[in-house]
Design an enzyme around this catalytic site. Sequence first.
Site, PDB file in Angstrom:
ATOM      1  N   GLY A  10       6.862  12.678  -5.694  1.00 19.28           N
ATOM      2  CA  GLY A  10       5.782  13.194  -5.231  1.00 19.28           C
ATOM      3  C   GLY A  10       5.975  14.192  -4.074  1.00 19.28           C
ATOM      4  N   ARG A  72       8.513  14.560 -11.662  1.00 22.07           N
ATOM      5  CA  ARG A  72       9.044  13.235 -11.509  1.00 22.07           C
ATOM      6  C   ARG A  72       9.955  13.088 -12.598  1.00 22.07           C
ATOM      7  NH1 ARG A  72       6.792  10.037  -7.779  1.00 22.07           N
ATOM      8  NH2 ARG A  72       4.708  10.434  -6.945  1.00 22.07           N
ATOM      9  N   ASP A 103      12.927   6.940  -3.561  1.00 18.23           N
ATOM     10  CA  ASP A 103      13.866   5.877  -4.146  1.00 18.23           C
ATOM     11  C   ASP A 103      14.091   6.386  -5.559  1.00 18.23           C
ATOM     12  OD1 ASP A 103      11.076   5.386  -4.630  1.00 18.23           O
ATOM     13  OD2 ASP A 103      11.438   3.324  -5.199  1.00 18.23           O
ATOM     14  N   THR A 125       8.991  10.471   1.799  1.00 16.51           N
ATOM     15  CA  THR A 125       7.787  10.117   0.922  1.00 16.51           C
ATOM     16  C   THR A 125       6.816   9.726   2.086  1.00 16.51           C
ATOM     17  OG1 THR A 125       6.709   7.941  -0.014  1.00 16.51           O
ATOM     18  CG2 THR A 125       9.006   7.764   0.969  1.00 16.51           C
ATOM     19  N   ILE A 126       5.329  10.044   1.819  1.00 13.15           N
ATOM     20  CA  ILE A 126       4.346   9.696   2.575  1.00 13.15           C
ATOM     21  C   ILE A 126       4.349   7.946   2.636  1.00 13.15           C
ATOM     22  CG2 ILE A 126       2.941  11.780   2.119  1.00 13.15           C
ATOM     23  CD1 ILE A 126       1.233   9.889   0.440  1.00 13.15           C
ATOM     24  N   ASP A 127       4.805   7.437   1.839  1.00  7.39           N
ATOM     25  CA  ASP A 127       4.483   5.729   1.726  1.00  7.39           C
ATOM     26  C   ASP A 127       5.311   5.181   2.889  1.00  7.39           C
ATOM     27  OD1 ASP A 127       2.964   6.353  -0.308  1.00  7.39           O
ATOM     28  OD2 ASP A 127       4.063   5.383  -2.060  1.00  7.39           O
ATOM     29  N   ASP A 129       8.249   3.973   2.716  1.00 11.47           N
ATOM     30  CA  ASP A 129       8.743   2.536   2.305  1.00 11.47           C
ATOM     31  C   ASP A 129       9.978   2.441   1.777  1.00 11.47           C
ATOM     32  OD1 ASP A 129       8.516   4.091  -0.059  1.00 11.47           O
ATOM     33  OD2 ASP A 129       7.275   2.750  -1.308  1.00 11.47           O
ATOM     34  N   ARG A 162     -23.929   0.530   6.207  1.00 12.44           N
ATOM     35  CA  ARG A 162     -23.204   0.004   4.872  1.00 12.44           C
ATOM     36  C   ARG A 162     -21.929  -0.445   5.228  1.00 12.44           C
ATOM     37  NH1 ARG A 162     -24.900   6.099   2.297  1.00 12.44           N
ATOM     38  NH2 ARG A 162     -26.692   5.276   1.235  1.00 12.44           N
ATOM     39  N   MET A 169      -3.028   5.872  -0.308  1.00 10.35           N
ATOM     40  CA  MET A 169      -1.967   5.566  -1.064  1.00 10.35           C
ATOM     41  C   MET A 169      -1.151   4.429  -0.492  1.00 10.35           C
ATOM     42  SD  MET A 169      -0.880   9.490  -2.443  1.00 10.35           S
ATOM     43  CE  MET A 169      -1.584  10.039  -3.896  1.00 10.35           C
ATOM     44  N   GLY A 170      -0.106   4.262  -1.415  1.00 11.06           N
ATOM     45  CA  GLY A 170       0.729   3.079  -0.825  1.00 11.06           C
ATOM     46  C   GLY A 170       0.909   2.159  -2.083  1.00 11.06           C
ATOM     47  N   ARG A 171       1.854   2.551  -2.953  1.00 11.53           N
ATOM     48  CA  ARG A 171       2.053   1.782  -4.279  1.00 11.53           C
ATOM     49  C   ARG A 171       2.497   0.342  -4.068  1.00 11.53           C
ATOM     50  NH1 ARG A 171       2.874   2.756  -9.428  1.00 11.53           N
ATOM     51  NH2 ARG A 171       2.289   4.843  -9.184  1.00 11.53           N
ATOM     52  N   GLU A 222      -3.697   1.419  -2.395  1.00  8.99           N
ATOM     53  CA  GLU A 222      -3.832   1.436  -3.957  1.00  8.99           C
ATOM     54  C   GLU A 222      -2.950   0.375  -4.537  1.00  8.99           C
ATOM     55  OE1 GLU A 222      -2.221   5.128  -5.216  1.00  8.99           O
ATOM     56  OE2 GLU A 222      -0.138   4.754  -4.485  1.00  8.99           O
ATOM     57  N   GLN A 275      -4.130  13.162   1.021  1.00  6.21           N
ATOM     58  CA  GLN A 275      -3.058  12.585   1.995  1.00  6.21           C
ATOM     59  C   GLN A 275      -1.778  13.249   1.854  1.00  6.21           C
ATOM     60  OE1 GLN A 275      -3.664   8.021   1.605  1.00  6.21           O
ATOM     61  NE2 GLN A 275      -4.562   8.779  -0.175  1.00  6.21           N
ATOM     62  N   ARG A 276      -1.461  13.968   0.905  1.00  2.95           N
ATOM     63  CA  ARG A 276      -0.179  14.622   0.642  1.00  2.95           C
ATOM     64  C   ARG A 276      -0.134  16.117   0.707  1.00  2.95           C
ATOM     65  NH1 ARG A 276       2.175  11.984  -4.759  1.00  2.95           N
ATOM     66  NH2 ARG A 276       2.095  14.035  -5.379  1.00  2.95           N
TER      67      ARG A 276
END
Length: 342
Positions: A10, A72, A103, A125-127, A129, A162, A169-171, A222, A275-276
Amino acid sequence: MNVGILTGGGDCPGLNPAIRGVVRRSIESYDYNILGIKNGWDGVIKGDFEPLTLSSVSGIIHRGGTILGTSRRNPLKKEEDMNKVKENLKKFDIDVLVAIGGDDTLSVANALWEMQMPCVGIPKTIDNDLSGTDYTFGFDTAVSIATDAIDRLHTTAESHHRVMVIELMGRHTGWIAVFAGLAGGADCILIPEVPFFIKDVIGLINKRKSRGKNFSIVVVAEGAKPEETDDYITQNDRVDDFGHKILGGIGELVSNLIEKESGIETRFTKLGHIQRGGTPTAFDRVLATRLGVAAADLINEKKFGYMVALRSNKIISVPINEALSLKRVDMELYDIAKVFFG
Ligand code: F6P
């Protein structure tokens, strides 16, 4: 010396500053020839290479995405693809390969290094991780975008009384959700590391109500899962080339359950690829530049099979395979976020 460079997986803000860092340092300090490889491993398989010069990387530091393109594509899936990779690296006379990725991309670089192909890794990676590094570039930009979105949801949530659910994101990990949730004053943050019960989420919303707060913000990564479910919540069974399910859907599910079981009007937003996209923050530009320059230095030191990384604000190098394990959210940080729940 001929150096090939690719960006895989990504995209994320900071890839262009990293490419620029590698190219500038390589040409100006070491006189290397740089070949840009298009679209990650797909370009290695197809032999899609082009020379990168100082002018190719001029004026790109502020640009999101990647001038090289990405994919990918996973050559480890098929023997014939891996043979093509080896054949083309030889054909284009590549002495060293710089792989910029998460990774998945780095696992291919590591496999090549185990087959004696000199490789150097740059984590992204934006994640956030990846083990081995305190932060990956792209993360800070994603957190800023997500925090801005939460701020905007806040004002409309308050006006309409409300519950607003936002899926980020964040797998495998909830780094973006925890950072943006903390920064945006979220009333509940659901992350993959901590399975949840919907009754606890509703409990927090009701706790706020009893304090006179008749709106709430719920942040959901997510990859978050209800306690009773083992698998990811997704909208369909699609997977990417690395076999990962295409995520999305948990935020909507949480939103529907909250409305159904609490009777409070609830709306749902999925921030997705926003976000990306776009301009990297100054932090990401500086981090990516430092990593890019350091990667060229690693080549000069002939330190192959290593990845550049950030530790305690210093750029260091670690074996690529160290980065391949998952860096989960620090539970001390999550505990701090929980102080503000409900
Ligand atoms: O790069 C990782 C990631 O941001 C994950 O959080 C997310 O699940 C995935 O990318 C989405 O990727 P794609 O662009 O393939 O939809």
